[in-house]
Write an enzyme that holds these catalytic residues in place. Structure first.
Site: not given
Length: 639
Positions: A162-163
């Site tokens: 989850n950037e």
């Protein structure tokens, strides 16, 4: 009262944090927590549903779980697992696959039912991914939800993949990887260009549903992002900050990963301190930089208004404190890194005797010597010391493949020009070219290719050391066996690595040793090489008297510098010396322009080194010291 004190110390921290003295202790505690969940579920004839992570961080936990299984009978028959993520596209048998990782690091060594293992599928077609992700969520729900989710954290603040920009309610999905994340994975893939641009990951919303969440982090490399995640504002730019919204999360850290949290980094802001000389030096430097004043201009109000009233009261007046710290910093500056002959050395970082010292510069890679301390290297030689340089590893994994062909082509042409038979060389060249044209990312090079790559690094190192003024007899190539795998993954250190180091030290019997002190990466070559030196010195100390008079100085590389309060010797460089250092670095042509493993800094090595040295000098200037063009910094290590 103790509870109140703890709350005061941690008031900047927005979620639960537990700090252990080292990774080993932390790993054991996390593994026990997981084992506890499994056993509690077993007692109730229920399944334990675990969310698992990959990467370096959880490996120690998996090793401990394997030990608990083999030595203490912990069964995984009732365990269902869901992994966080997988690169896309990715074949399960590939070296970088998280399927392979989990099998090698955990599943192949325990009694888990293979039907209970779930890992995102990197082989799907693009149009099949949405349905797969929805089904992944349904399977987690059908299993009863995650009892415990373990996490690492990336330098972008990502959890799973989850950037930055991920939504707090996101579910399992296909994502695009951040450029920094891909840079960090470059070594595993044999270059950033080979790292997939996408991945399938559990979402933050999925993670949040776990009944317990443990985020783990080890080493100073993770300290900056841990500070943001724990003390920063909630932001999509740092996805881990969303964990502040959960009542069921705990960060488990070693002391290095926690080192930038306020209670450890600037403890005077949250509690009364025991003012050691080192802490006092750190605090006064911090204060000077915080208020933008030289040390000698700091006032009582500056101390009182910035959390340092206790120091002012206990050890004031503040001007006396300022004078003391100013003098301590000033005394670190020396143009005589080998000691100044016939001078009072009571306020100098190095001894004056013997006037002509024997010095060994240990260089983990073939260019660390000139990149990290090239100015000091040249200064030691110019001042008449007997300087030796020892290149600990061949550096043969950090050469471009086309350089190999270029050098072999040169060898063929040269041999032909002097009438030598080149039949065998041409055959070897053909084999190399065929191999390299078909070579897969991160594929192990042939022995001949590795040899040529090692020769390239060796000749460059000789050129750089000669430029610094060394005779060939003082240039040593150790080729420590632990490194010679041809892969980024190295072998464990053995007695042979230590023996070779002992032999070199016995040959030189140095008064000074300079060694790389970049320890942020606990698995990096620098710390491995340093530990070999340390093991050798401790062994020699048992039997050889000269070791008692040998001082060990640490330097750092192109990526970072010691904090100013840590510096014990600062060697100023003139503009001309900066140019000489640059020219020494330029001798390493294979590392110029674009090295194989550049990290996440686009600057060339010489530029990184110059900027770092200039910043160190500027920091001294800001504190009120003399203004220099550049400085190289060192810390003495007591062994």
């Amino acid at each position: 009262m103790a509870r109140l004190n703890l709350l005061e110390e941690t008031r900047y921290e927005k979620l639960a944090v537990t700090v252990y003295p080292n990774q080993k202790e932390a790993v054991a505690k996390v593994a026990q927590r997981i084992a506890g969940v499994i056993r509690n579920k077993q007692q109730n004839n229920q399944n334990a549903v675990l969310g698992l992570a990959t990467g370096v961080t959880p490996i120690g936990v998996y090793n401990e779980l394997i030990r608990l299984h083999k030595e203490e009978g912990l069964s995984f028959q009732n365990v269902i697992t869901f992994n966080l993520d997988e690169y896309y596209p990715m074949q399960p048998g590939a070296a970088q696959s998280y399927v392979r990782f989990m099998n090698e690091q955990l599943f192949d060594h325990i009694d888990i039912n293979r039907n209970n293992i779930h890992i995102p599928d990197g082989t799907l077609s693009l149009d099949a991914i949405p349905a797969f992700c929805l089904d992944y969520e349904k399977k987690i729900t059908a299993a009863g939800g995650l009892d415990l989710q373990i996490l690492g954290i990336g330098r972008t603040g990502h959890i799973g993949f989850n950037e930055p920009g991920s939504a707090p309610n996101s579910g399992t999905r296909l994502v695009t990887l951040d450029d920094l994340t891909r840079s960090d994975a470059a070594r595993d893939f044999g270059g950033k260009e080979n790292v997939p641009t996408k991945a399938i990951t559990m979402g933050i919303g999925t993670i949040f549903k776990a009944r317990e969440i443990i985020l783990m982090a080890w080493s100073k490399k993770k300290a900056p992002i841990i500070k943001k995640a724990v003390e920063g504002e909630i932001s999509g730019e740092v996805p881990a900050t969303y964990l502040q919204l959960s009542d069921h999360v705990e960060f488990v850290l070693d002391e290095d990963a926690a080192s930038l949290l306020t209670r450890f980094d600037t403890p005077w802001l949250v509690k009364d301190c025991v003012w050691t000389n080192q802490l006092k030096k750190k605090a006064v430097i911090w204060l000077a930089l915080e208020v933008g004043k030289p040390i000698l201009k700091l006032t009582e109000d500056d101390y009182n208004n910035n959390g340092m009233a206790q120091l002012a009261v206990e050890q004031g007046p503040v001007y006396n404190i300022n004078i003391d710290i100013f003098n301590r910093i000033q005394h670190t500056i020396t143009g005589w890194p080998g000691g100044k002959p016939n001078a009072d050395d009571s306020q100098r970082p190095e001894r004056r005797e013997p006037a002509r010292k024997r010095s060994v510069i240990f260089s983990p890679h073939p260019d660390d010597d000139v990149i990290s301390m090239g100015g000091t290297f040249i200064r030691l030689v110019d001042q008449g010391h007997e300087v030796h340089v020892a290149y600990q590893t061949s550096g043969n994994t950090a050469v471009w493949d086309d350089d190999v062909l270029r050098y072999v082509e040169f060898a063929i042409d040269f041999n032909q020009s002097i009438g030598e038979d080149t039949t065998q060389l041409k055959k070897l060249y053909g084999n190399m070219r065929d191999f390299l044209e078909k070579k897969h990312p991160n594929e192990l090079d042939t022995k001949e290719i590795l040899t040529v790559k090692g020769f390239i690094r060796k000749t460059e190192a000789i050129s750089g050391a000669r430029y610094a003024g060394l005779p060939d007899s003082h240039i040593h190539f150790m080729a420590l066996p632990f490194y010679e795998t041809g892969k980024t993954q190295k072998n464990p250190v053995t007695a042979e690595d230590v023996r070779l180091t002992i032999e070199l030290l016995q040959q030189v019997k140095p008064h000074q040793i300079f060694a790389a002190g970049d320890f942020a990466d606990p698995h990096g070559t620098h710390i491995v090489c340093f530990n070999i030196i340390l093991a050798a010195l401790r062994e020699l100390k048992k039997t050889e008297a000269w070791v008692e008079d040998c001082w060990l100085w640490l330097y750092r590389g192109a990526w970072q510098e010691f904090d100013t309060y840590e510096i014990e010797m600062a060697v100023p460089l003139s503009p001309q010396e900066v140019v000489r250092k640059r020219n020494a670095i330029f001798k390493h042509q294979s590392q110029k322009d674009r090295p194989v493993f550049p990290g996440d800094d686009a600057r060339e090595f010489w530029k990184r080194a110059e900027d770092r040295n200039r910043e160190t000098a500027q920091r001294y200037d800001q504190l009120g010291m003399a203004e220099y063009e550049a400085m190289e910094a060192f810390v003495r290590y007591q062994f």
